[in-house]
Design an enzyme around this catalytic site. Structure first.
Site, PDB file in Angstrom:
ATOM      1  NE  ARG A 252      -4.270  -1.348  -0.054  1.00 61.61           N
ATOM      2  CZ  ARG A 252      -4.398  -2.371  -0.877  1.00 61.61           C
ATOM      3  NH1 ARG A 252      -3.391  -2.717  -1.665  1.00 61.61           N
ATOM      4  NH2 ARG A 252      -5.532  -3.068  -0.915  1.00 61.61           N
ATOM      5  CD  GLU A 281      -2.785   3.071  -6.103  1.00 62.68           C
ATOM      6  OE1 GLU A 281      -3.760   2.399  -6.526  1.00 62.68           O
ATOM      7  OE2 GLU A 281      -1.830   2.567  -5.493  1.00 62.68           O
ATOM      8  CG  HIS A 300      -2.635  -0.989  -7.239  1.00 65.58           C
ATOM      9  ND1 HIS A 300      -3.237  -0.278  -6.227  1.00 65.58           N
ATOM     10  CD2 HIS A 300      -2.525  -2.271  -6.775  1.00 65.58           C
ATOM     11  CE1 HIS A 300      -3.484  -1.082  -5.202  1.00 65.58           C
ATOM     12  NE2 HIS A 300      -3.067  -2.301  -5.517  1.00 65.58           N
TER      13      HIS A 300
END
Length: 350
Positions: A252, A281, A300
């Protein structure tokens, strides 16, 4: 019949997950998350929804309170820090994740990111694409030390890969290996990762965080985001690392202090970083991470392989059907949480 909201962006109307949910008597609504979603839009989407199979929606206490029909939320992945589990519990909403579902995918991506950073592959390819012919060298992994922060399913899956490259592996974990889960749950759709003799734990030296940071040539983050781990990798932590060291984060973004990291790489405190996750993000245009030579940011995607997506979709649908029947296998809130009367029947299976 329950109305189910699906926001995971790779799940689509008419796919096997959609068919499965409809075969079990549910109606589906798809609203794929491809960026950020504000509170009002999410509340509107949750109107009348009893079950949700979600991506990284900001399921805050305020949002959950505004969804009175909601009974169960399933994260189509491992992390569930975007869900206020305490608030969900107070409201009687079951929350589940899919532990270990993408462990192999994350492990392979981690090693790929380490290789790319160590051999400067992104930099070399960009140089050629720009018309040059760069001849910058890199470092081999053999004989180097990898430090894992966290020892969940993905980190454990990294160990044999790193060992195959001849790396020594250190680990800092909040739990002793003896009390880690014995295996990745069957929902992972992957080979089980056990603990004990001959397992990844047997090939790892467990140390405290400062020792890990000081000794490692590569530090790879695999821990959950909690109040205790937010900005765990800060200026002080970075100052303990070797000037030649690399930081990899597939966990994270908020575990790493991005301002401190950008400064550390720019000033040569560490050599570089490969980040698959960031605090906000998609990465904002004005992020401090942009334009820093030595920092590579991915989108990601560590856990996003064809195989992992198929497993997550399938197991997420099964978990949601079971949660709506009051029989979740991977709930993350208190077992006493219940909002509606359920029959004590067996788990639904595909």
């Amino acid at each position: 019949m329950s109305l189910i909201l699906i926001t995971t962006d790779y799940l689509r109307p008419g796919d096997p997950v959609d068919v499965y949910l409809k075969e079990h008597g549910h109606e589906t609504v798809h609203a794929p998350l491809r960026g950020r979603r504000d509170r009002d839009e999410l509340v509107r989407l949750l109107d009348g929804v009893e079950g949700a199979l979600i991506a990284n929606e900001p399921m805050t206490a305020d949002v959950l309170a505004a969804a009175p029909a909601l009974k169960a939320v399933v994260r189509s992945g491992v992390g569930y820090d975007s869900v206020d589990v305490a608030a969900a519990s107070e409201l009687g909403i079951l929350v589940s994740n899919l532990p270990g579902i993408n462990a192999n995918a994350v492990a392979e991506f981690t090693v790929g990111a380490i290789l790319a950073a160590s051999r400067r592959l992104v930099e070399l390819a960009a140089g050629v694409a720009g018309g040059g012919w760069p001849r910058t060298d890199g470092h081999e992994l053999r004989g180097s030390t990898l430090g894992l922060i966290g020892f969940g399913a993905a980190a454990r899956a990294v160990v044999p890969l790193a060992r195959a490259f001849g790396m020594t592996v250190l680990c800092r974990t909040a739990l002793a290996p003896a009390v880690e889960p014995a295996v990745v749950p069957p929902a992972a759709g992957s080979p089980a990762v056990a603990s004990g003799p001959g397992s990844p734990a047997a090939d790892v030296e467990f140390v405290d965080l400062d020792t890990l940071l000081t000794r490692s040539d590569v530090v790879s983050v695999h821990t959950a985001l909690t109040p205790a781990t937010r900005h765990l990798i800060d200026a002080r932590a970075l100052s303990l690392m070797k000037s030649t060291a690399l930081l990899v984060n597939t966990a994270r973004g908020a575990i790493v202090d991005e301002n401190a990291l950008a400064a550390a790489v720019r000033d040569g405190v560490i050599a570089g970083a490969a980040l698959d996750v960031c605090e906000v993000e998609p990465l904002p245009a004005d992020s401090v991470l942009r334009g820093v030579q030595g920092i590579t940011v991915y989108s990601h995607m560590a856990g996003q392989t064809v195989e992992a997506r198929e497993a997550a979709g399938r197991e997420g649908a099964i978990e949601l059907v079971n949660a709506l029947a009051g029989r979740p296998a991977y709930r993350v809130n208190d077992p006493s949480v219940h909002r509606f009367r359920v029959a004590l029947d067996a788990r639904v299976t595909p």
